[in-house]
Design a protein around this motif. Structure first.
Motif, PDB file in Angstrom:
ATOM      1  N   GLU A   1       0.830  -1.198   0.000  1.00 32.48           N
ATOM      2  CA  GLU A   1       0.000   0.000   0.000  1.00 32.48           C
ATOM      3  C   GLU A   1       0.867   1.251   0.000  1.00 32.48           C
ATOM      4  O   GLU A   1       0.587   2.225  -0.704  1.00 32.48           O
ATOM      5  N   ALA A   2       1.924   1.229   0.783  1.00 30.13           N
ATOM      6  CA  ALA A   2       2.833   2.376   0.845  1.00 30.13           C
ATOM      7  C   ALA A   2       3.559   2.566  -0.485  1.00 30.13           C
ATOM      8  O   ALA A   2       3.798   3.695  -0.898  1.00 30.13           O
ATOM      9  N   LYS A   3       3.885   1.489  -1.146  1.00 28.16           N
ATOM     10  CA  LYS A   3       4.548   1.596  -2.453  1.00 28.16           C
ATOM     11  C   LYS A   3       3.592   2.186  -3.487  1.00 28.16           C
ATOM     12  O   LYS A   3       3.988   3.015  -4.306  1.00 28.16           O
ATOM     13  N   LEU A   4       2.330   1.768  -3.442  1.00 26.07           N
ATOM     14  CA  LEU A   4       1.325   2.335  -4.335  1.00 26.07           C
ATOM     15  C   LEU A   4       1.162   3.822  -4.061  1.00 26.07           C
ATOM     16  O   LEU A   4       1.114   4.632  -4.984  1.00 26.07           O
ATOM     17  N   TYR A   5       1.070   4.172  -2.779  1.00 22.87           N
ATOM     18  CA  TYR A   5       0.961   5.583  -2.391  1.00 22.87           C
ATOM     19  C   TYR A   5       2.166   6.362  -2.916  1.00 22.87           C
ATOM     20  O   TYR A   5       2.023   7.431  -3.496  1.00 22.87           O
ATOM     21  N   GLU A   6       3.348   5.812  -2.702  1.00 21.37           N
ATOM     22  CA  GLU A   6       4.568   6.504  -3.125  1.00 21.37           C
ATOM     23  C   GLU A   6       4.573   6.753  -4.632  1.00 21.37           C
ATOM     24  O   GLU A   6       4.934   7.833  -5.088  1.00 21.37           O
ATOM     25  N   ASN A   7       4.147   5.772  -5.408  1.00 22.61           N
ATOM     26  CA  ASN A   7       4.162   5.894  -6.865  1.00 22.61           C
ATOM     27  C   ASN A   7       3.058   6.777  -7.418  1.00 22.61           C
ATOM     28  O   ASN A   7       3.243   7.436  -8.433  1.00 22.61           O
ATOM     29  N   LYS A   8       1.904   6.806  -6.787  1.00 21.43           N
ATOM     30  CA  LYS A   8       0.756   7.503  -7.353  1.00 21.43           C
ATOM     31  C   LYS A   8       0.315   8.752  -6.599  1.00 21.43           C
ATOM     32  O   LYS A   8      -0.352   9.597  -7.172  1.00 21.43           O
ATOM     33  N   CYS A   9       0.654   8.880  -5.329  1.00 20.91           N
ATOM     34  CA  CYS A   9       0.063   9.933  -4.506  1.00 20.91           C
ATOM     35  C   CYS A   9       1.073  10.884  -3.876  1.00 20.91           C
ATOM     36  O   CYS A   9       0.738  12.032  -3.588  1.00 20.91           O
ATOM     37  N   SER A  10       2.286  10.408  -3.632  1.00 25.35           N
ATOM     38  CA  SER A  10       3.239  11.190  -2.843  1.00 25.35           C
ATOM     39  C   SER A  10       3.685  12.476  -3.524  1.00 25.35           C
ATOM     40  O   SER A  10       4.085  13.421  -2.849  1.00 25.35           O
ATOM     41  N   SER A  11       3.602  12.551  -4.841  1.00 25.27           N
ATOM     42  CA  SER A  11       4.025  13.785  -5.510  1.00 25.27           C
ATOM     43  C   SER A  11       3.145  14.965  -5.116  1.00 25.27           C
ATOM     44  O   SER A  11       3.603  16.106  -5.116  1.00 25.27           O
ATOM     45  N   CYS A  12       1.898  14.719  -4.752  1.00 24.90           N
ATOM     46  CA  CYS A  12       1.003  15.794  -4.309  1.00 24.90           C
ATOM     47  C   CYS A  12       0.822  15.816  -2.791  1.00 24.90           C
ATOM     48  O   CYS A  12       0.697  16.879  -2.195  1.00 24.90           O
ATOM     49  N   HIS A  13       0.781  14.647  -2.160  1.00 26.82           N
ATOM     50  CA  HIS A  13       0.472  14.561  -0.740  1.00 26.82           C
ATOM     51  C   HIS A  13       1.702  14.399   0.146  1.00 26.82           C
ATOM     52  O   HIS A  13       1.559  14.281   1.362  1.00 26.82           O
ATOM     53  N   GLY A  14       2.887  14.384  -0.440  1.00 26.43           N
ATOM     54  CA  GLY A  14       4.124  14.311   0.337  1.00 26.43           C
ATOM     55  C   GLY A  14       4.605  12.900   0.563  1.00 26.43           C
ATOM     56  O   GLY A  14       3.820  11.965   0.694  1.00 26.43           O
ATOM     57  N   GLN A  15       5.916  12.754   0.596  1.00 23.31           N
ATOM     58  CA  GLN A  15       6.552  11.444   0.765  1.00 23.31           C
ATOM     59  C   GLN A  15       6.120  10.764   2.064  1.00 23.31           C
ATOM     60  O   GLN A  15       5.932   9.566   2.104  1.00 23.31           O
ATOM     61  N   ASN A  16       5.977  11.546   3.127  1.00 20.61           N
ATOM     62  CA  ASN A  16       5.600  11.001   4.428  1.00 20.61           C
ATOM     63  C   ASN A  16       4.228  11.480   4.874  1.00 20.61           C
ATOM     64  O   ASN A  16       3.994  11.694   6.063  1.00 20.61           O
ATOM     65  N   LEU A  17       3.329  11.664   3.903  1.00 20.46           N
ATOM     66  CA  LEU A  17       1.941  12.050   4.153  1.00 20.46           C
ATOM     67  C   LEU A  17       1.799  13.460   4.707  1.00 20.46           C
ATOM     68  O   LEU A  17       0.738  13.831   5.190  1.00 20.46           O
ATOM     69  N   GLU A  18       2.855  14.275   4.600  1.00 22.26           N
ATOM     70  CA  GLU A  18       2.856  15.603   5.211  1.00 22.26           C
ATOM     71  C   GLU A  18       2.139  16.666   4.401  1.00 22.26           C
ATOM     72  O   GLU A  18       1.943  17.781   4.878  1.00 22.26           O
ATOM     73  N   GLY A  19       1.736  16.369   3.208  1.00 23.22           N
ATOM     74  CA  GLY A  19       1.051  17.343   2.371  1.00 23.22           C
ATOM     75  C   GLY A  19       2.024  18.065   1.456  1.00 23.22           C
ATOM     76  O   GLY A  19       3.230  17.977   1.603  1.00 23.22           O
ATOM     77  N   GLY A  20       1.481  18.758   0.517  1.00 22.70           N
ATOM     78  CA  GLY A  20       2.254  19.506  -0.472  1.00 22.70           C
ATOM     79  C   GLY A  20       1.247  20.271  -1.301  1.00 22.70           C
ATOM     80  O   GLY A  20       0.528  21.113  -0.789  1.00 22.70           O
ATOM     81  N   VAL A  21       1.157  19.936  -2.586  1.00 22.46           N
ATOM     82  CA  VAL A  21       0.112  20.505  -3.439  1.00 22.46           C
ATOM     83  C   VAL A  21      -1.248  20.044  -2.925  1.00 22.46           C
ATOM     84  O   VAL A  21      -2.197  20.808  -2.855  1.00 22.46           O
ATOM     85  N   GLY A  22      -1.331  18.784  -2.515  1.00 19.98           N
ATOM     86  CA  GLY A  22      -2.544  18.226  -1.925  1.00 19.98           C
ATOM     87  C   GLY A  22      -2.465  18.281  -0.416  1.00 19.98           C
ATOM     88  O   GLY A  22      -1.411  18.553   0.162  1.00 19.98           O
ATOM     89  N   PRO A  23      -3.566  18.006   0.270  1.00 19.56           N
ATOM     90  CA  PRO A  23      -3.576  18.088   1.728  1.00 19.56           C
ATOM     91  C   PRO A  23      -2.759  16.986   2.394  1.00 19.56           C
ATOM     92  O   PRO A  23      -2.513  15.931   1.796  1.00 19.56           O
ATOM     93  N   ALA A  24      -2.359  17.221   3.624  1.00 17.80           N
ATOM     94  CA  ALA A  24      -1.665  16.218   4.427  1.00 17.80           C
ATOM     95  C   ALA A  24      -2.614  15.052   4.699  1.00 17.80           C
ATOM     96  O   ALA A  24      -3.810  15.242   4.897  1.00 17.80           O
ATOM     97  N   LEU A  25      -2.065  13.845   4.712  1.00 18.74           N
ATOM     98  CA  LEU A  25      -2.870  12.656   4.955  1.00 18.74           C
ATOM     99  C   LEU A  25      -2.393  11.884   6.183  1.00 18.74           C
ATOM    100  O   LEU A  25      -2.848  10.778   6.428  1.00 18.74           O
TER     101      LEU A  25
END
Length: 114
Positions: free
Chosen positions: A46-70
Motif C-alpha cells: 500500500e505504501a509503495k502504491l501511495y509513493e508511486n501515485k500519490c506522494s508527488s502531491c500529498h508528500g513522501q511522508n503524508l505531510e502534504g504539499g500541493v494536496g492536503p496532508a494525509l
C-alpha cells in the motif's frame, strides 16, 4: 495573462503528477525498532502504491504539499470515504489515480492514519 499561464502550469503539473508508473518500485525497509511510526519506507505494498501515485502531491511522508496532508486522515474520514475520494477525485485531485483492489488497499492503509 498571468492567471492563465499559472492555471496552465498547475494543470500540467497535476496531470504529470497523476501519471505515475503502474509498477511499484522496491523501497528498502527501515528496520529501526525505536521508530513506531509507519512511513512509506517501512510499510507494505500500500505504501509503495501511495509513493508511486500519490506522494508527488500529498508528500513522501503524508505531510502534504500541493494536496492536503494525509498523516491523520483516518481520524476525519472512514475507509469508504477515502476510497470514494480516490475513485471519484476531489477538488484538483484526478479521479481513479488508483482503482480496484489498489484503491481499496490504499484507502484501508490511510484510514489507519489517525
Amino acid at each position: 495573462m498571468k492567471k492563465m499561464l499559472l492555471a496552465l502550469l498547475m494543470g500540467a503539473t497535476l496531470a504529470l503528477a497523476a501519471c505515475g508508473s503502474d509498477e511499484a518500485e522496491e523501497t528498502p525497509a527501515n528496520n529501526s525498532s525505536s521508530n513506531s511510526e509507519t512511513t512509506t519506507a517501512d510499510a507494505g505494498n500500500e505504501a509503495k502504491l501511495y509513493e508511486n501515485k500519490c506522494s508527488s502531491c500529498h508528500g513522501q511522508n503524508l505531510e502534504g504539499g500541493v494536496g492536503p496532508a494525509l498523516d491523520a486522515i483516518g481520524s476525519s474520514m472512514s475507509q469508504e470515504e477515502i476510497e470514494e475520494v480516490i475513485l471519484s477525485g476531489k477538488g484538483m485531485m484526478p479521479a481513479k489515480a488508483l482503482d480496484g483492489e489498489d484503491a481499496t488497499a490504499v484507502a484501508a492503509w490511510l484510514a489507519d492514519k489517525k
